[in-house]
Write a protein that holds these residues in place. Sequence first.
Motif, PDB file in Angstrom:
ATOM      1  N   ALA A 134       0.840  -1.182   0.000  1.00  0.00           N
ATOM      2  CA  ALA A 134       0.000   0.000   0.000  1.00  0.00           C
ATOM      3  C   ALA A 134       0.874   1.231   0.000  1.00  0.00           C
ATOM      4  CB  ALA A 134      -0.896  -0.017   1.227  1.00  0.00           C
ATOM      5  N   GLY A 135       0.359   2.290  -0.621  1.00  0.00           N
ATOM      6  CA  GLY A 135       1.088   3.546  -0.652  1.00  0.00           C
ATOM      7  C   GLY A 135       0.821   4.361   0.592  1.00  0.00           C
ATOM      8  N   SER A 194      -6.077  10.992   4.901  1.00  0.00           N
ATOM      9  CA  SER A 194      -7.507  11.275   5.013  1.00  0.00           C
ATOM     10  C   SER A 194      -7.718  12.517   5.865  1.00  0.00           C
ATOM     11  CB  SER A 194      -8.231  10.068   5.634  1.00  0.00           C
ATOM     12  OG  SER A 194      -7.874   9.924   6.997  1.00  0.00           O
ATOM     13  N   PRO A 195      -8.811  13.240   5.611  1.00  0.00           N
ATOM     14  CA  PRO A 195      -9.717  13.030   4.483  1.00  0.00           C
ATOM     15  C   PRO A 195      -9.101  13.510   3.179  1.00  0.00           C
ATOM     16  CG  PRO A 195     -10.305  15.030   5.638  1.00  0.00           C
ATOM     17  CD  PRO A 195      -9.170  14.428   6.424  1.00  0.00           C
ATOM     18  N   ASN A 230      -0.998   7.864   7.051  1.00  0.00           N
ATOM     19  CA  ASN A 230      -0.446   6.548   7.341  1.00  0.00           C
ATOM     20  C   ASN A 230       0.652   6.262   6.335  1.00  0.00           C
ATOM     21  OD1 ASN A 230      -1.202   3.160   6.793  1.00  0.00           O
ATOM     22  ND2 ASN A 230      -0.336   3.947   8.676  1.00  0.00           N
ATOM     23  N   PRO A 231       1.898   6.247   6.747  1.00  0.00           N
ATOM     24  CA  PRO A 231       2.997   6.065   5.793  1.00  0.00           C
ATOM     25  C   PRO A 231       3.120   4.618   5.332  1.00  0.00           C
ATOM     26  CG  PRO A 231       3.850   6.085   8.014  1.00  0.00           C
ATOM     27  CD  PRO A 231       2.370   6.356   8.122  1.00  0.00           C
ATOM     28  N   VAL A 266       4.702   5.956  13.680  1.00  0.00           N
ATOM     29  CA  VAL A 266       4.031   5.400  12.501  1.00  0.00           C
ATOM     30  C   VAL A 266       3.122   6.475  11.908  1.00  0.00           C
ATOM     31  CG1 VAL A 266       2.586   3.538  11.617  1.00  0.00           C
ATOM     32  CG2 VAL A 266       4.195   3.105  13.483  1.00  0.00           C
ATOM     33  N   ASP A 267       1.834   6.447  12.283  1.00  0.00           N
ATOM     34  CA  ASP A 267       0.888   7.421  11.758  1.00  0.00           C
ATOM     35  C   ASP A 267       1.227   8.818  12.263  1.00  0.00           C
ATOM     36  OD1 ASP A 267      -2.169   5.378  11.893  1.00  0.00           O
ATOM     37  OD2 ASP A 267      -0.261   5.150  10.838  1.00  0.00           O
ATOM     38  N   SER A 268       0.748   9.797  11.511  1.00  0.00           N
ATOM     39  CA  SER A 268       0.975  11.179  11.909  1.00  0.00           C
ATOM     40  C   SER A 268      -0.296  11.989  11.718  1.00  0.00           C
ATOM     41  CB  SER A 268       2.100  11.794  11.079  1.00  0.00           C
ATOM     42  OG  SER A 268       2.299  13.157  11.426  1.00  0.00           O
ATOM     43  N   THR A 269      -0.439  13.010  12.546  1.00  0.00           N
ATOM     44  CA  THR A 269      -1.560  13.930  12.444  1.00  0.00           C
ATOM     45  C   THR A 269      -1.029  15.349  12.377  1.00  0.00           C
ATOM     46  OG1 THR A 269      -2.938  12.442  13.768  1.00  0.00           O
ATOM     47  CG2 THR A 269      -3.697  14.700  13.511  1.00  0.00           C
ATOM     48  N   LEU A 270      -1.579  16.128  11.463  1.00  0.00           N
ATOM     49  CA  LEU A 270      -1.276  17.552  11.349  1.00  0.00           C
ATOM     50  C   LEU A 270      -2.537  18.321  11.700  1.00  0.00           C
ATOM     51  CD1 LEU A 270       0.756  19.783  10.370  1.00  0.00           C
ATOM     52  CD2 LEU A 270      -0.320  19.564   8.119  1.00  0.00           C
TER      53      LEU A 270
END
Lengths: 115, 114
Positions: free
Chosen positions: A2-3, A7-8, A24-25, A73-77
Amino acid sequence: EAGVVQSPRYKIIEKKQPVAFWCNPISGHNTLYWYLQNLGQGPELLIRYENEEAVDDSQLPKDRFSAERLKGVDSTLKIQPAELGDSAVYLCASSRGTGAQDEAFFGQGTRLTVV
Amino acid sequence: AQSVTQPDIHITVSEGASLELRCNYSYGATPYLFWYVQSPGQGLQLLLKYFSGDTLVQGIKGFEAEFKRSQSSFNLRKPSVHWSDAAEYFCAVGAFGGYNKLIFGAGTRLAVHP
């Protein structure tokens, strides 16, 4: 494989409201980037993470923007509060490292419109 | 300071014609140079990159680029354009080497006429 998943894909909010983007990287990629792309411009780096550490956030407007990458892992801005000028595409990218052979792969981006 | 200039905002070519997109950079050290393509609603995809060695680099989708240090240029070329090549193309330089921080040009939007 997966790339990079973001979202959104699209978000419309009123000015002064908060907004958050999620990324999600690619699995196994230690480096994560957030780029800002204004209309008619090339992307500009906002922040770069090595695992969970922000190693380059010099271009992040810290009065209203914040980012986190818990567990590396995941990131939020996040933007709080949003302004009209924040309307843009927010791109997330990831790479295994930052060396010459570590290609950065980009997600499709989140298009933010602030009204 | 590092910078990238793409002099052409829009370019229109006929399908089957040759293409050259211009890119000039400003960078104090040996540059790491990239070309990316962005189709509508899509993320950026790497077409090719130059780090060292042969100054003519081959990429995906039939694209190539030539690094000319004397002209501070890294122009992208394709001998025969296909309608599916219509997209926006970004040249970038890797500050500090590699992918640490990509500095992008403003992009060139390519339209392809049938």
